[in-house]
Write a protein that holds these residues in place. Structure first.
Motif, PDB file in Angstrom:
ATOM      1  N   SER A  73       2.628  11.112  34.590  1.00 47.29           N
ATOM      2  CA  SER A  73       1.732  12.275  34.594  1.00 47.29           C
ATOM      3  C   SER A  73       0.664  12.152  35.671  1.00 47.29           C
ATOM      4  O   SER A  73       0.197  13.158  36.213  1.00 47.29           O
ATOM      5  CB  SER A  73       1.058  12.428  33.223  1.00 47.29           C
ATOM      6  N   VAL A  76       2.465  12.899  39.550  1.00 46.80           N
ATOM      7  CA  VAL A  76       3.398  14.008  39.766  1.00 46.80           C
ATOM      8  C   VAL A  76       3.170  14.625  41.145  1.00 46.80           C
ATOM      9  O   VAL A  76       2.036  14.905  41.545  1.00 46.80           O
ATOM     10  CB  VAL A  76       3.231  15.075  38.666  1.00 46.80           C
ATOM     11  N   LYS A 124       7.752  20.656  31.554  1.00 47.38           N
ATOM     12  CA  LYS A 124       6.379  21.137  31.366  1.00 47.38           C
ATOM     13  C   LYS A 124       6.313  22.085  30.181  1.00 47.38           C
ATOM     14  O   LYS A 124       7.147  22.980  30.045  1.00 47.38           O
ATOM     15  CB  LYS A 124       5.888  21.844  32.633  1.00 47.38           C
ATOM     16  N   GLN A 126       3.726  24.753  28.174  1.00 47.88           N
ATOM     17  CA  GLN A 126       2.472  25.499  28.150  1.00 47.88           C
ATOM     18  C   GLN A 126       2.305  26.029  26.738  1.00 47.88           C
ATOM     19  O   GLN A 126       3.078  26.867  26.272  1.00 47.88           O
ATOM     20  CB  GLN A 126       2.482  26.661  29.134  1.00 47.88           C
ATOM     21  N   HIS A 132      -1.680  22.658  28.833  1.00 50.92           N
ATOM     22  CA  HIS A 132      -0.482  22.354  29.618  1.00 50.92           C
ATOM     23  C   HIS A 132      -0.146  20.881  29.442  1.00 50.92           C
ATOM     24  O   HIS A 132      -1.017  20.025  29.545  1.00 50.92           O
ATOM     25  CB  HIS A 132      -0.703  22.651  31.104  1.00 50.92           C
ATOM     26  N   GLU A 133       1.121  20.579  29.181  1.00 48.44           N
ATOM     27  CA  GLU A 133       1.564  19.207  28.999  1.00 48.44           C
ATOM     28  C   GLU A 133       2.865  18.998  29.765  1.00 48.44           C
ATOM     29  O   GLU A 133       3.676  19.914  29.893  1.00 48.44           O
ATOM     30  CB  GLU A 133       1.802  18.902  27.507  1.00 48.44           C
ATOM     31  N   VAL A 134       3.069  17.779  30.271  1.00 44.60           N
ATOM     32  CA  VAL A 134       4.332  17.448  30.925  1.00 44.60           C
ATOM     33  C   VAL A 134       5.086  16.425  30.078  1.00 44.60           C
ATOM     34  O   VAL A 134       4.498  15.755  29.227  1.00 44.60           O
ATOM     35  CB  VAL A 134       4.121  16.892  32.351  1.00 44.60           C
ATOM     36  N   GLN A 266      13.929  28.033  32.208  1.00 41.87           N
ATOM     37  CA  GLN A 266      12.704  28.363  31.484  1.00 41.87           C
ATOM     38  C   GLN A 266      13.033  28.958  30.121  1.00 41.87           C
ATOM     39  O   GLN A 266      13.969  29.738  29.981  1.00 41.87           O
ATOM     40  CB  GLN A 266      11.861  29.365  32.276  1.00 41.87           C
ATOM     41  N   THR A 280       4.968  15.396  23.117  1.00 41.12           N
ATOM     42  CA  THR A 280       5.604  15.175  24.415  1.00 41.12           C
ATOM     43  C   THR A 280       5.801  13.676  24.575  1.00 41.12           C
ATOM     44  O   THR A 280       4.845  12.909  24.490  1.00 41.12           O
ATOM     45  CB  THR A 280       4.745  15.710  25.582  1.00 41.12           C
ATOM     46  N   CYS A 296       8.464  26.602  28.090  1.00 41.49           N
ATOM     47  CA  CYS A 296       9.046  25.344  28.527  1.00 41.49           C
ATOM     48  C   CYS A 296       9.743  25.557  29.865  1.00 41.49           C
ATOM     49  O   CYS A 296      10.639  26.406  29.981  1.00 41.49           O
ATOM     50  CB  CYS A 296      10.039  24.830  27.485  1.00 41.49           C
ATOM     51  N   THR A 297       9.310  24.818  30.878  1.00 39.48           N
ATOM     52  CA  THR A 297       9.894  24.940  32.217  1.00 39.48           C
ATOM     53  C   THR A 297      10.184  23.543  32.763  1.00 39.48           C
ATOM     54  O   THR A 297       9.868  22.526  32.136  1.00 39.48           O
ATOM     55  CB  THR A 297       8.940  25.671  33.177  1.00 39.48           C
ATOM     56  N   GLN A 299       9.927  21.279  36.523  1.00 33.49           N
ATOM     57  CA  GLN A 299       9.507  21.194  37.915  1.00 33.49           C
ATOM     58  C   GLN A 299      10.440  20.222  38.628  1.00 33.49           C
ATOM     59  O   GLN A 299      10.526  19.050  38.253  1.00 33.49           O
ATOM     60  CB  GLN A 299       8.054  20.721  38.012  1.00 33.49           C
TER      61      GLN A 299
END
Length: 317
Positions: A73, A76, A124, A126, A132-134, A266, A280, A296-297, A299
């Motif tokens: 985190s 990134v 990721k 939201q 926001h969390e990864v 997504q 997470t 949920c996406t 990157q």
């Protein structure tokens, strides 16, 4: 190549300290070391060290999945940092998929020859408008997060780790939670479809196949394909859910009609319940409320992982 070890001595209820003490006695390369002191410290260390100068760097995490989550985190989209791991946690799902160092000799060979690294995706979440969390491995809404919340404050995990059976702590928490958890309804939206699910136990979002200490919950997941996968368990009895958890280790759960698998770039997940837990990478991040939307996406090419020769890991095949 500059090398930094970020060590969580408390990982695996003290396993991190044991692994690090043994490792440092065998190392002959130049390196720096930082010990994490509190939750989130790994991210702070990684961020600060990564920004020091514009040179190639290797961060080696000695810890479990939670420490890996923090460190990744913190770096990134930093193209100069490569991440490696020496596993020292209780679940170690990261090590079941990604290449990891096993010993000091392997580390020194990598540093001296500067072997290649592979670009990896990061998931990721939201939660509503603000949070926001990864995630590196996976994230979850519902029962798995409920179990995570309770296991992280339970003495069961401590005692199982003490006798070398840390993997069983998750299974024990699952059985206990079956009789206390309340199912919920969700609506899952993609660009092409909207699907309603009733009596949902959990929605797992995956960037790689494993969770819960070796359960291959999402067999199709790959950490470099630009996709995220959902595993939704719904309309199933407690007894059958227990059976499914037993089959996940052997990838047999995919045959159950009560488990749905979706893949996309997504997802919008609308939760129809007053309070549902979320996590997470095994870190509890809170609960979401009635009709809250979780986006949920993924990157792409967000961080670099070591590539080892003759690795049997999925991503290097």
């Amino acid at each position: 190549m500059h090398v930094l070890f970020i060590v969580n001595e408390y990982a695996g209820n003290g396993k991190g300290k044991i692994v690090w003490n043994r490792l440092q006695q065998q190392l002959s390369i130049d390196y720096q070391v930082a010990l994490t002191q509190y939750e989130g410290h790994g991210q702070e260390i990684a961020e600060q060290w990564a920004q020091k100068d514009q040179t190639k760097k290797l961060i080696i995490v000695v810890g479990g999945d939670g420490t890996v989550h923090e460190v990744v985190s913190g770096i990134v989209h930093n193209q100069l940092v490569v991440i490696a791991v020496v596993s020292a946690g209780s679940g170690n799902d990261f090590a079941r998929y990604f290449p990891t160092f096993k010993n000091a000799k392997q580390i020194e060979l990598y540093v001296r020859s500067e072997l290649s690294a592979s670009m990896m995706d990061i998931g990721k979440l939201q939660l509503g408008a603000m949070q926001h969390e990864v995630f590196v491995n996976n994230a979850g809404i519902g029962f798995d997060a409920y179990v995570t919340r309770h296991i992280n404050k339970s003495r069961l995990k401590y005692y199982f780790n003490k006798i070398g059976l840390g993997k069983l702590s998750y299974a024990a928490a699952v059985v206990r939670g079956l009789f206390r958890f309340s199912c919920f309804d969700v609506t899952v939206q993609t660009q092409n479809q909207t699907i309603h699910f009733q009596n949902v136990w959990f929605v797992a979002t995956s960037n790689q196949p494993y969770f819960g200490g070796g359960m291959k919950i999402s067999p199709m997941s790959k950490a470099n394909d630009g996709k995220v996968e959902l595993t939704i368990v719904h309309n199933i009895s407690k007894v059958k859910l227990l059976l499914i958890f037993a089959t996940v280790f052997f990838e047999k759960h995919t045959k159950f009609q009560e488990i749905s698998f979706l893949q996309s770039e997504q997802f919008d997940i609308v939760v129809h319940a007053n309070s549902v837990d979320c996590h997470t990478d095994g870190n509890y991040i809170g609960a979401i409320g009635q009709d809250a939307v979780v986006r949920c996406t993924v990157q792409q090419q967000a961080w670099k992982c070591i590539t080892l020769e003759k690795s049997k890991n999925v991503i290097s095949q």
